[in-house]
Design a protein around this motif. Sequence first.
Motif, PDB file in Angstrom:
ATOM      1  N   THR A 225       0.818  -1.211   0.000  1.00  0.00           N
ATOM      2  CA  THR A 225       0.000   0.000   0.000  1.00  0.00           C
ATOM      3  C   THR A 225       0.858   1.270   0.000  1.00  0.00           C
ATOM      4  OG1 THR A 225      -0.123  -0.128   2.424  1.00  0.00           O
ATOM      5  CG2 THR A 225      -1.935  -1.123   1.176  1.00  0.00           C
ATOM      6  N   ASN A 226       2.165   1.151   0.277  1.00  0.00           N
ATOM      7  CA  ASN A 226       3.037   2.336   0.230  1.00  0.00           C
ATOM      8  C   ASN A 226       3.707   2.506  -1.130  1.00  0.00           C
ATOM      9  OD1 ASN A 226       4.950   0.307   0.203  1.00  0.00           O
ATOM     10  ND2 ASN A 226       5.897   0.876   2.155  1.00  0.00           N
ATOM     11  N   GLY A 227       3.338   1.682  -2.105  1.00  0.00           N
ATOM     12  CA  GLY A 227       3.854   1.819  -3.458  1.00  0.00           C
ATOM     13  C   GLY A 227       5.163   1.113  -3.731  1.00  0.00           C
ATOM     14  N   THR A 228       5.736   0.398  -2.763  1.00  0.00           N
ATOM     15  CA  THR A 228       6.992  -0.318  -2.966  1.00  0.00           C
ATOM     16  C   THR A 228       6.802  -1.417  -4.001  1.00  0.00           C
ATOM     17  OG1 THR A 228       7.629   0.106  -0.681  1.00  0.00           O
ATOM     18  CG2 THR A 228       8.794  -1.658  -1.826  1.00  0.00           C
ATOM     19  N   ASN A 229       7.789  -1.586  -4.873  1.00  0.00           N
ATOM     20  CA  ASN A 229       7.707  -2.640  -5.873  1.00  0.00           C
ATOM     21  C   ASN A 229       7.800  -4.029  -5.224  1.00  0.00           C
ATOM     22  OD1 ASN A 229       7.541  -0.806  -7.999  1.00  0.00           O
ATOM     23  ND2 ASN A 229       9.767  -0.727  -8.275  1.00  0.00           N
ATOM     24  N   VAL A 230       7.082  -4.960  -5.816  1.00  0.00           N
ATOM     25  CA  VAL A 230       7.066  -6.346  -5.318  1.00  0.00           C
ATOM     26  C   VAL A 230       8.163  -7.136  -6.001  1.00  0.00           C
ATOM     27  CG1 VAL A 230       5.717  -8.473  -5.144  1.00  0.00           C
ATOM     28  CG2 VAL A 230       4.586  -6.247  -4.845  1.00  0.00           C
ATOM     29  N   THR A 231       8.883  -7.935  -5.206  1.00  0.00           N
ATOM     30  CA  THR A 231       9.886  -8.846  -5.754  1.00  0.00           C
ATOM     31  C   THR A 231       9.516 -10.283  -5.385  1.00  0.00           C
ATOM     32  OG1 THR A 231      11.298  -8.839  -3.783  1.00  0.00           O
ATOM     33  CG2 THR A 231      11.620  -7.051  -5.369  1.00  0.00           C
ATOM     34  N   LYS A 232      10.244 -11.229  -5.921  1.00  0.00           N
ATOM     35  CA  LYS A 232       9.973 -12.634  -5.624  1.00  0.00           C
ATOM     36  C   LYS A 232      10.234 -12.985  -4.164  1.00  0.00           C
ATOM     37  CE  LYS A 232      10.853 -14.343 -10.302  1.00  0.00           C
ATOM     38  NZ  LYS A 232      11.680 -15.254 -11.151  1.00  0.00           N
ATOM     39  N   ALA A 233      10.992 -12.152  -3.484  1.00  0.00           N
ATOM     40  CA  ALA A 233      11.294 -12.412  -2.074  1.00  0.00           C
ATOM     41  C   ALA A 233      10.188 -11.940  -1.135  1.00  0.00           C
ATOM     42  CB  ALA A 233      12.604 -11.734  -1.688  1.00  0.00           C
ATOM     43  N   ASP A 234       9.220 -11.200  -1.660  1.00  0.00           N
ATOM     44  CA  ASP A 234       8.151 -10.660  -0.815  1.00  0.00           C
ATOM     45  C   ASP A 234       7.055 -11.715  -0.606  1.00  0.00           C
ATOM     46  OD1 ASP A 234       9.308  -8.088  -0.453  1.00  0.00           O
ATOM     47  OD2 ASP A 234       8.647  -7.528  -2.487  1.00  0.00           O
ATOM     48  N   LYS A 235       7.309 -12.625   0.321  1.00  0.00           N
ATOM     49  CA  LYS A 235       6.408 -13.757   0.534  1.00  0.00           C
ATOM     50  C   LYS A 235       5.045 -13.324   1.065  1.00  0.00           C
ATOM     51  CE  LYS A 235      10.148 -17.060   1.331  1.00  0.00           C
ATOM     52  NZ  LYS A 235      10.750 -18.045   2.268  1.00  0.00           N
ATOM     53  N   ASN A 236       4.988 -12.215   1.781  1.00  0.00           N
ATOM     54  CA  ASN A 236       3.702 -11.757   2.318  1.00  0.00           C
ATOM     55  C   ASN A 236       2.718 -11.420   1.202  1.00  0.00           C
ATOM     56  OD1 ASN A 236       4.574 -12.062   4.927  1.00  0.00           O
ATOM     57  ND2 ASN A 236       5.116  -9.905   5.217  1.00  0.00           N
ATOM     58  N   VAL A 237       3.221 -10.769   0.144  1.00  0.00           N
ATOM     59  CA  VAL A 237       2.348 -10.429  -0.992  1.00  0.00           C
ATOM     60  C   VAL A 237       1.854 -11.696  -1.671  1.00  0.00           C
ATOM     61  CG1 VAL A 237       2.217  -9.259  -3.212  1.00  0.00           C
ATOM     62  CG2 VAL A 237       3.511  -8.223  -1.333  1.00  0.00           C
ATOM     63  N   PHE A 238       2.742 -12.664  -1.837  1.00  0.00           N
ATOM     64  CA  PHE A 238       2.350 -13.930  -2.468  1.00  0.00           C
ATOM     65  C   PHE A 238       1.342 -14.687  -1.590  1.00  0.00           C
ATOM     66  CE2 PHE A 238       5.994 -12.864  -4.920  1.00  0.00           C
ATOM     67  CZ  PHE A 238       5.944 -13.584  -6.097  1.00  0.00           C
ATOM     68  N   ALA A 239       1.536 -14.644  -0.281  1.00  0.00           N
ATOM     69  CA  ALA A 239       0.637 -15.364   0.625  1.00  0.00           C
ATOM     70  C   ALA A 239      -0.779 -14.791   0.573  1.00  0.00           C
ATOM     71  CB  ALA A 239       1.174 -15.311   2.048  1.00  0.00           C
ATOM     72  N   VAL A 240      -0.909 -13.465   0.556  1.00  0.00           N
ATOM     73  CA  VAL A 240      -2.235 -12.847   0.497  1.00  0.00           C
ATOM     74  C   VAL A 240      -2.908 -13.178  -0.833  1.00  0.00           C
ATOM     75  CG1 VAL A 240      -3.519 -10.689   0.573  1.00  0.00           C
ATOM     76  CG2 VAL A 240      -1.504 -10.984   2.037  1.00  0.00           C
ATOM     77  N   GLY A 241      -2.168 -13.064  -1.905  1.00  0.00           N
ATOM     78  CA  GLY A 241      -2.737 -13.390  -3.219  1.00  0.00           C
ATOM     79  C   GLY A 241      -3.172 -14.842  -3.309  1.00  0.00           C
ATOM     80  N   ASN A 242      -2.368 -15.765  -2.764  1.00  0.00           N
ATOM     81  CA  ASN A 242      -2.734 -17.186  -2.793  1.00  0.00           C
ATOM     82  C   ASN A 242      -3.973 -17.471  -1.958  1.00  0.00           C
ATOM     83  OD1 ASN A 242      -0.527 -17.669  -4.427  1.00  0.00           O
ATOM     84  ND2 ASN A 242       0.778 -18.423  -2.770  1.00  0.00           N
TER      85      ASN A 242
END
Length: 284
Positions: free
Chosen positions: A240-257
């Motif tokens: 939500t702060n605009g930071t780019n997502v990388t493959k290491a960002d497991k939290n983003v992947f977990a929410v999407g899954n």
Amino acid sequence: MSFGQGGPSWGPGGDHTPDWAALADESAARSRRKKWLMIGGGALATAATAAIVATAVISANDNGGSTGSGRNASQLPGPADLPTDSAEPEPSFSTVAPPPPPDPKDYISDVKKDRAPISIDSFYPGRKLTMGDRVYAKGATHRTTNCAATTQGALGSVLTNNGCDQVIRATYSRAGVAVTVGVAVFETEAQAKKAAQQASGGLASLSGAGVPTFCRGGSICRRTANSYGRYAYFTIGGFTNGTNVTKADKNVFAVGNDLTNFTFRQIHHRGEVQASAAATAPTS
């Protein structure tokens, strides 16, 4: 020998002295004979009593009497005397196998069978989403028949060209991560599958209701595309702060899954409800 008032008396030294040993032996012999006579008489009495009891038991059985265990075995009917015909009908079993239960997927693969109402709450009910120990706050929701307006890039034309009927979107957030999930509805399974396979660009993120604008203005976010039945579903997620997502960002992947899995379950549940109703409906 002389007798006086006191009875007989024996003088010492005469031939009339009694043989005490012989008298003792004779007395013992008499006692033994008396004892054996008493034992023999008792045995004869016992044998006579047993004979009387045995005769009474045999006589009772011969006369059709009953014993402690029930009726005399000689009076039970033989196999030939037992009834062979019964008034009760014989059970019958159908040789035709029952039809298999309806497949839930059949009811979400074609608009002709999938007749349940479609709404935002039918896919994303409540004010939050719980997946295991993770709780997501529900943000803004949106529903429209203008499928292209819910997309970024080429996905709008993909949905339109494959006959998209409507799109439902909902946003969920947790710990600085937000994900928008969208369900695109088609008439057939083939159309939905083709739209997911051709997906390019992505779903447009949906902000509001406490969630700031995210995944806009060129920021790198994670996108997914899937289909099940006549539904194609997409996600876009990032910080939500605009930071780019990388493959290491497991939290983003977990929410999407989590949102992808939840959407699949909701679509499948829609099929289960309709299949169950069809299975219990009366037949004419």
